[in-house]
Scaffold this active site. Structure first.
Site, PDB file in Angstrom:
ATOM      1  N   CYS A   2       0.834  -1.341  -0.444  1.00 24.38           N
ATOM      2  CA  CYS A   2      -0.199   0.050   0.274  1.00 24.38           C
ATOM      3  C   CYS A   2       0.829   1.346  -0.082  1.00 24.38           C
ATOM      4  CB  CYS A   2      -0.985   0.169   1.459  1.00 24.38           C
ATOM      5  SG  CYS A   2      -1.211  -1.360   1.727  1.00 24.38           S
ATOM      6  N   ARG A  27       2.739   2.007  -7.714  1.00 23.41           N
ATOM      7  CA  ARG A  27       3.119   0.963  -6.685  1.00 23.41           C
ATOM      8  C   ARG A  27       2.505  -0.238  -7.278  1.00 23.41           C
ATOM      9  NH1 ARG A  27       6.130   2.684  -1.847  1.00 23.41           N
ATOM     10  NH2 ARG A  27       4.333   1.020  -0.354  1.00 23.41           N
ATOM     11  N   TRP A  70      -2.804  -2.286  -1.500  1.00 23.65           N
ATOM     12  CA  TRP A  70      -2.898  -3.397  -1.939  1.00 23.65           C
ATOM     13  C   TRP A  70      -3.572  -4.261  -1.779  1.00 23.65           C
ATOM     14  CZ3 TRP A  70      -0.936  -4.618  -7.140  1.00 23.65           C
ATOM     15  CH2 TRP A  70      -0.759  -6.276  -6.949  1.00 23.65           C
ATOM     16  N   ASN A  96      -0.122   0.310   6.459  1.00 17.29           N
ATOM     17  CA  ASN A  96       0.815  -0.166   4.972  1.00 17.29           C
ATOM     18  C   ASN A  96       1.338  -1.847   5.241  1.00 17.29           C
ATOM     19  OD1 ASN A  96       2.563  -1.775   2.325  1.00 17.29           O
ATOM     20  ND2 ASN A  96       3.689   0.193   2.993  1.00 17.29           N
ATOM     21  N   GLY A  97       0.888  -2.428   5.290  1.00 15.77           N
ATOM     22  CA  GLY A  97       1.662  -4.296   6.331  1.00 15.77           C
ATOM     23  C   GLY A  97       0.832  -5.346   6.347  1.00 15.77           C
ATOM     24  N   GLU A 477      11.291 -21.256 -19.079  1.00 14.21           N
ATOM     25  CA  GLU A 477      11.142 -19.535 -17.907  1.00 14.21           C
ATOM     26  C   GLU A 477      12.096 -19.524 -18.291  1.00 14.21           C
ATOM     27  OE1 GLU A 477       9.472 -17.577 -16.862  1.00 14.21           O
ATOM     28  OE2 GLU A 477       9.632 -16.726 -16.328  1.00 14.21           O
ATOM     29  N   LYS A 481      12.259 -15.165 -20.374  1.00 17.80           N
ATOM     30  CA  LYS A 481      12.344 -14.373 -19.767  1.00 17.80           C
ATOM     31  C   LYS A 481      13.303 -13.776 -21.262  1.00 17.80           C
ATOM     32  CE  LYS A 481      10.224 -13.592 -17.061  1.00 17.80           C
ATOM     33  NZ  LYS A 481       9.373 -14.155 -17.284  1.00 17.80           N
ATOM     34  N   GLU A 484      11.723 -12.139 -24.149  1.00 18.73           N
ATOM     35  CA  GLU A 484      11.261 -11.150 -23.440  1.00 18.73           C
ATOM     36  C   GLU A 484      11.346 -10.122 -23.691  1.00 18.73           C
ATOM     37  OE1 GLU A 484       8.578 -12.851 -19.591  1.00 18.73           O
ATOM     38  OE2 GLU A 484       7.104 -11.985 -20.694  1.00 18.73           O
ATOM     39  N   HIS A 500      16.723 -36.063 -29.943  1.00 19.42           N
ATOM     40  CA  HIS A 500      14.965 -36.711 -30.674  1.00 19.42           C
ATOM     41  C   HIS A 500      14.934 -35.428 -31.683  1.00 19.42           C
ATOM     42  CE1 HIS A 500      14.686 -40.235 -28.598  1.00 19.42           C
ATOM     43  NE2 HIS A 500      15.109 -39.009 -27.644  1.00 19.42           N
ATOM     44  N   LYS A 599       0.876  -6.233 -20.013  1.00 21.48           N
ATOM     45  CA  LYS A 599       1.760  -7.114 -17.814  1.00 21.48           C
ATOM     46  C   LYS A 599       0.482  -7.971 -17.909  1.00 21.48           C
ATOM     47  CE  LYS A 599       2.979  -8.075 -14.783  1.00 21.48           C
ATOM     48  NZ  LYS A 599       3.850  -8.466 -14.462  1.00 21.48           N
TER      49      LYS A 599
HETATM   50  C1  AGP Z   1       5.364 -13.631 -18.214  1.00 22.66           C
HETATM   51  O1  AGP Z   1       6.774 -12.721 -18.289  1.00 22.66           O
HETATM   52  C2  AGP Z   1       4.519 -13.152 -19.506  1.00 22.66           C
HETATM   53  N1  AGP Z   1       4.653 -11.676 -18.581  1.00 22.66           N
HETATM   54  C3  AGP Z   1       3.096 -13.501 -19.260  1.00 22.66           C
HETATM   55  O2  AGP Z   1       3.813 -14.517 -19.939  1.00 22.66           O
HETATM   56  C4  AGP Z   1       2.603 -13.406 -17.906  1.00 22.66           C
HETATM   57  O3  AGP Z   1       3.161 -14.748 -17.197  1.00 22.66           O
HETATM   58  C5  AGP Z   1       1.700 -14.411 -17.983  1.00 22.66           C
HETATM   59  O4  AGP Z   1       0.642 -12.968 -19.670  1.00 22.66           O
HETATM   60  C6  AGP Z   1      -0.005 -14.650 -17.292  1.00 22.66           C
HETATM   61  O5  AGP Z   1       0.041 -13.516 -16.698  1.00 22.66           O
HETATM   62  P1  AGP Z   1      -0.973 -13.820 -15.337  1.00 22.66           P
HETATM   63  O6  AGP Z   1       0.646 -14.808 -14.176  1.00 22.66           O
HETATM   64  O7  AGP Z   1      -1.480 -12.419 -14.793  1.00 22.66           O
HETATM   65  O8  AGP Z   1      -1.913 -15.032 -15.661  1.00 22.66           O
END
Ligand code: AGP
Length: 604
Positions: A2, A27, A70, A96-97, A477, A481, A484, A500, A599
């Site tokens: 928060c 935030r 938050w 906040n906490g 993963e 990264k 992305e 394979h 996001k």
């Molecule tokens: C991850 O770095 C990406 N931004 C994206 O793959 C993300 O993980 C995916 O869109 C799922 O989002 P969520 O966890 O909010 O459901």
């Protein structure tokens, strides 16, 4: 987390409070509110603009406190939004906490006839302060805080004493701003910079009694402390990143604190048990499941794959992991002893939500691991666990992914203990989980080697990540990264899969990132590295500290500490996040806001 902000001075407070909240928007929040003595409380859900619309010119008063929430306890509603009031309705608090012992405090107040309107831990704190208030607000705050366990950054103000704000800090930041036209206080220096650069940071266990032209700093024993203002040199944006160059780097480095927040109040170490309040009601069903289907997208999907390894290996629970964008369309043959678990940071991902709803139509038990409290998926599941990872600003998920793995480890022990895991085995895992934040903080204290290696690998056009068992999803993963935030083409494979077909890709211009910790498939990974080396591909290994053999086969090595196998993927992920970050920065890209990405993917 928060945001809190307060002002006591010579100017109308309401506009200053609103502007202060706006600088805290970065935030992340879901609701907001202000308290101005002589007017009272105004709250709203959603953007600060919604609150601003409610601020009318008749809100006079030259002091007040404000809050962006938050949510951690209770969904984002006006009722749960701060400020909260004591029983008299004249003393307000923003917080906040997390108050860990709020339940026992609430019980002790209820027997005194105190009533509660919201679901929040914060309301318990202000009702406690109000029950102790006999004219000296600092004394009431001090005496109340002596009974509190948890973290707080709070501001408290009495309707009848508009010239005073009391602040207190334990675990959540509080910083005073000493201004020409009054004094300011916030959880974040960025809210102060437009008014003053003269700031005083409170330490844990310290309070402040703030007036328009003076302030006193005291500890909880009532001793006055001498603290002189320091000058903030940063500009606004760098303050919001707390000095880090990007939010992504800040959020990677928050991993230790995030794990602390994720496990806080949930490990019963002496009994080798886990308490996930949001799962209590369905625990018997969890223990008797035939199958669990984990659904997610992107990083959340890979977290689910690691979760499967944990749950199958340690809890003996058969698990399938499905992409949100696929599960929603498939012919669903699940029986009633199947549960569906949605993993999602935002709680708003359209494909994951659609999959969840398709499971609900079949009357399957639906669960969630969600970071954003009160989000759609959190509200639509039958039960679930909040990450408490705080807002994740960078588009590329880092700290939320770490938190998802931590929740899966706790969920695994929770279910495993219902299915016969010994207290000793569980305690071994939980003791290491409890120590993990300090292991991670120590590891993150020296990452310059990764920055150097990133420079070396930033020129390639392709990369391949390989891992086995718990680390096959971590390879995926890591490759996500890199894609992305650097736009380098990257693929990921289980190490045994190379022969394979994919190995045909490899040559001196196609580096391989091999995740090869000292585990039960280490030798197999070494064989994979040897195969790769025979094709002249550059090799960067992620290996266990002290592994002297790996340096003979890999061109570069990033060493990581060894932890319990169920927790090792958490540690292995961090260098891969840093590698992607530093390569992206080396290429001069916007690592916080990569091209083409959002996001939260709320479209299908
Ligand atoms: C991850 O770095 C990406 N931004 C994206 O793959 C993300 O993980 C995916 O869109 C799922 O989002 P969520 O966890 O909010 O459901």
């Amino acid at each position: 987390m928060c945001g809190i902000f307060g002002y006591v001075g010579k100017k109308p407070a309401a506009p200053i409070l609103i502007e202060g909240l706006k600088t805290l928007e970065y935030r992340g929040y879901d609701s907001a509110g202000i308290f101005v003595p002589g007017f009272g409380v105004v709250k709203s859900v959603g953007p600060i603009a919604n609150l601003e619309k409610k601020i009318t010119s008749d809100i006079k008063g030259d002091s007040g406190i404000a809050h962006t929430r938050w949510a951690t306890h209770g969904p984002p509603t006006e009722l749960n939004a701060h400020p909260h009031l004591d029983m008299s309705g004249s003393v307000a608090l923003v917080h906040n906490g997390i108050i860990e012992n709020f339940r026992e405090l609430k019980e002790s107040l209820v027997v005194q006839g105190v009533t509660f309107k919201s679901d929040t831990d914060t309301e318990v704190l202000i009702k406690l302060i109000g029950s102790l208030y006999a004219g000296n607000l600092y004394e009431a705050v001090k005496n109340a805080l002596k009974r509190v366990r948890g973290t707080y950054g709070i501001l408290v103000q009495d309707e009848h004493r508009p010239d005073v704000i009391v602040a207190a800090r334990m675990g959540s930041p509080i910083v005073l701003g000493v201004g020409a036209d009054g004094n300011f206080v916030s959880s974040d220096p960025s809210a102060l910079l437009t008014h003053t650069k003269k700031v005083i940071y409170l330490n844990d266990g310290e309070c402040a009694v703030i007036k328009k032209d003076s302030y006193e700093i005291l500890n909880l024993a009532g001793k006055k402390l001498q603290k002189n203002p320091e000058t903030v040199e940063w500009d606004l944006e760098s303050v919001q990143k707390q000095g880090y160059e990007h939010f992504m780097l800040k959020e990677i480095f928050e991993a230790g604190e995030v794990i602390e927040s994720t496990i806080r109040g949930r490990l019963i170490l002496e009994k080798g048990k886990v308490r996930l309040g949001g799962m209590d009601a369905v625990l018997p069903k969890l223990a008797s499941l035939n199958r669990l289907v984990i659904v997610g997208c992107g990083s959340a999907y890979y977290a689910g794959q690691v979760g499967r390894c944990m749950l199958e290996e340690y809890a003996g629970l058969p698990v399938e992991v499905e992409l949100g964008s696929e599960y929603r369309y498939k012919r669903n043959l699940s029986d009633k002893k199947t549960a569906v678990l949605a993993v999602t940071q935002s709680g708003e991902t359209a494909d994951t939500l659609a999959s969840l709803r398709s499971a609900k139509k079949l009357d399957l038990l639906t669960l969630g691991i969600v970071n954003v409290v009160g989000s759609t998926i959190a509200r639509e599941t039958d039960a679930g666990v909040y990450n408490h990872a705080g807002p994740e600003v960078a588009v590329a998920s880092t700290k939320a992914f770490i938190s998802q793995l931590v929740v899966f480890a706790m969920l695994t022990v929770l279910i495993a203990r219902e299915k016969g895991m010994s207290q000793a085995e569980a305690k071994k895992i939980l003791d290491e989980l409890n120590a993990l934040p300090s292991v991670i903080k120590k590891y993150l204290s020296d990452t310059k080697d990764i920055k150097k290696i990133a420079k070396k690998y930033s020129g390639y056009k392709n990369a391949m990540y390989i891992g086995r068992k718990f680390h096959a999803p971590i390879a995926s993963e890591g490759s996500l990264k890199l894609k992305e935030v650097t736009y380098i083409h990257a693929e990921a494979f289980a190490g045994g899969e190379l022969k394979h077909g994919s190995i045909a890709l490899l040559d001196k211009d196609f580096p391989v990132i091999a995740i090869a910790p000292k585990d039960d498939v280490y030798e197999k990974m070494i064989s994979n590295i040897e195969e790769v080396k025979a094709r002249s591909a550059p090799i960067l290994a992620i290996a266990t500290e002290g592994d002297s053999h790996i340096t003979d086969v890999a061109d570069d090595v990033i060493f990581i500490p060894k932890v319990h196998p169920i927790l090792q993927p958490i540690v292995s992920t961090i260098p891969l996040q840093l590698l992607a970050y530093y390569v992206g920065v080396e290429k001069g890209l916007n690592v916080d806001r990569p091209r083409n990405l959002a996001k939260s993917v709320t479209v299908e």
